[in-house]
Design a protein around this motif. Structure first.
Motif, PDB file in Angstrom:
ATOM      1  N   PRO A 184     -69.709 -19.666  -1.826  1.00 43.73           N
ATOM      2  CA  PRO A 184     -70.062 -18.341  -1.306  1.00 43.73           C
ATOM      3  C   PRO A 184     -71.244 -17.751  -2.076  1.00 43.73           C
ATOM      4  CG  PRO A 184     -68.195 -18.165  -2.753  1.00 43.73           C
ATOM      5  CD  PRO A 184     -68.500 -19.632  -2.633  1.00 43.73           C
ATOM      6  N   THR A 185     -71.929 -16.816  -1.470  1.00 37.66           N
ATOM      7  CA  THR A 185     -73.046 -16.136  -2.134  1.00 37.66           C
ATOM      8  C   THR A 185     -72.698 -14.656  -2.289  1.00 37.66           C
ATOM      9  OG1 THR A 185     -74.154 -15.590  -0.055  1.00 37.66           O
ATOM     10  CG2 THR A 185     -74.726 -17.703  -1.079  1.00 37.66           C
ATOM     11  N   TYR A 186     -73.433 -13.975  -3.154  1.00 39.21           N
ATOM     12  CA  TYR A 186     -73.167 -12.549  -3.349  1.00 39.21           C
ATOM     13  C   TYR A 186     -73.508 -11.756  -2.090  1.00 39.21           C
ATOM     14  CZ  TYR A 186     -78.139 -11.602  -4.161  1.00 39.21           C
ATOM     15  OH  TYR A 186     -79.492 -11.481  -4.014  1.00 39.21           O
ATOM     16  N   GLN A 187     -74.469 -12.239  -1.282  1.00 43.84           N
ATOM     17  CA  GLN A 187     -74.807 -11.546  -0.041  1.00 43.84           C
ATOM     18  C   GLN A 187     -73.637 -11.583   0.936  1.00 43.84           C
ATOM     19  OE1 GLN A 187     -76.814 -14.067  -1.256  1.00 43.84           O
ATOM     20  NE2 GLN A 187     -78.927 -13.351  -1.322  1.00 43.84           N
ATOM     21  N   GLU A 188     -72.958 -12.745   1.008  1.00 41.08           N
ATOM     22  CA  GLU A 188     -71.808 -12.852   1.899  1.00 41.08           C
ATOM     23  C   GLU A 188     -70.668 -11.954   1.430  1.00 41.08           C
ATOM     24  OE1 GLU A 188     -72.364 -17.464   3.439  1.00 41.08           O
ATOM     25  OE2 GLU A 188     -71.300 -17.089   1.558  1.00 41.08           O
ATOM     26  N   ILE A 189     -70.466 -11.901   0.126  1.00 39.29           N
ATOM     27  CA  ILE A 189     -69.433 -11.013  -0.427  1.00 39.29           C
ATOM     28  C   ILE A 189     -69.759  -9.558  -0.086  1.00 39.29           C
ATOM     29  CG2 ILE A 189     -68.399 -10.158  -2.571  1.00 39.29           C
ATOM     30  CD1 ILE A 189     -68.852 -13.014  -3.716  1.00 39.29           C
ATOM     31  N   ALA A 190     -71.022  -9.179  -0.240  1.00 33.14           N
ATOM     32  CA  ALA A 190     -71.440  -7.807   0.066  1.00 33.14           C
ATOM     33  C   ALA A 190     -71.251  -7.486   1.549  1.00 33.14           C
ATOM     34  CB  ALA A 190     -72.891  -7.596  -0.345  1.00 33.14           C
ATOM     35  N   ASP A 191     -71.515  -8.457   2.435  1.00 30.73           N
ATOM     36  CA  ASP A 191     -71.334  -8.228   3.867  1.00 30.73           C
ATOM     37  C   ASP A 191     -69.873  -7.932   4.205  1.00 30.73           C
ATOM     38  OD1 ASP A 191     -74.023  -8.621   4.340  1.00 30.73           O
ATOM     39  OD2 ASP A 191     -73.786 -10.709   4.977  1.00 30.73           O
ATOM     40  N   VAL A 192     -68.954  -8.672   3.583  1.00 23.39           N
ATOM     41  CA  VAL A 192     -67.532  -8.458   3.847  1.00 23.39           C
ATOM     42  C   VAL A 192     -67.085  -7.114   3.284  1.00 23.39           C
ATOM     43  CG1 VAL A 192     -65.209  -9.311   3.382  1.00 23.39           C
ATOM     44  CG2 VAL A 192     -67.023 -10.917   3.964  1.00 23.39           C
ATOM     45  N   VAL A 193     -67.530  -6.779   2.078  1.00 23.63           N
ATOM     46  CA  VAL A 193     -67.150  -5.493   1.468  1.00 23.63           C
ATOM     47  C   VAL A 193     -67.705  -4.338   2.294  1.00 23.63           C
ATOM     48  CG1 VAL A 193     -67.446  -4.043  -0.579  1.00 23.63           C
ATOM     49  CG2 VAL A 193     -66.900  -6.455  -0.844  1.00 23.63           C
ATOM     50  N   LYS A 194     -68.900  -4.517   2.823  1.00 20.94           N
ATOM     51  CA  LYS A 194     -69.496  -3.484   3.667  1.00 20.94           C
ATOM     52  C   LYS A 194     -68.638  -3.241   4.912  1.00 20.94           C
ATOM     53  CE  LYS A 194     -73.898  -2.358   5.846  1.00 20.94           C
ATOM     54  NZ  LYS A 194     -75.255  -2.862   6.149  1.00 20.94           N
TER      55      LYS A 194
END
Length: 139
Positions: free
Chosen positions: A43-53
């Motif tokens: 996983p990447t931090y961008q994908e994590i941020a998308d889910v948290v968003k």
């Protein structure tokens, strides 16, 4: 909620989520924090941020941060996301996640459903099929 600008000071008490925490290619010794069956591959931090968003939580993306157990410091392993799960009274902002472990499990379950992740899978599948040739000729 939304992404918060750094420097406000209140994000120091928020929960950190590094990609290594939910990476299925990592061992627990190297930093994975959830069961391998629930984890996601790279996983990447961008994908994590998308889910948290999508959870509508306050979060802060820190793309230059490194996980302390990372020895090689690869570029795809950069970054972390800080997330505010609880309000001042201690009750969760979102009922789907009430603690850090639930947050990591939720993120890992949602990353494969992201459009960016499914588009990458389709590209890889097409690239794999393009390289295969059918042989016709003598047996």
């Amino acid at each position: 909620m939304a992404q918060v600008l750094p420097g406000s000071g209140e994000e120091k008490s928020w929960n950190c989520v590094y990609p290594a925490y939910i990476n299925s290619n990592r061992s627990i010794k190297r930093g994975r924090r959830i069961p391998k069956e629930a984890a996601v591959e790279n996983p990447t931090y961008q994908e994590i941020a998308d889910v948290v968003k999508s959870l509508q939580l306050e979060y802060l993306v820190q793309p230059t941060k490194h996980y302390s157990r990372e020895g090689d410091r690869d570029l795809w392993q950069l970054g972390r996301v800080k997330v505010n799960i609880m309000d001042d009274s201690g009750s969760p902002f979102n009922e789907a996640v009430s603690n850090k472990k639930e947050l990591m499990l939720y993120i890992a379950s949602m990353i494969p459903k992201l459009k960016s992740r499914s588009a990458k899978a389709q590209e890889q599948q097409q690239a794999g099929n393009a390289g295969k040739k059918k042989r016709k000729g003598k047996k």
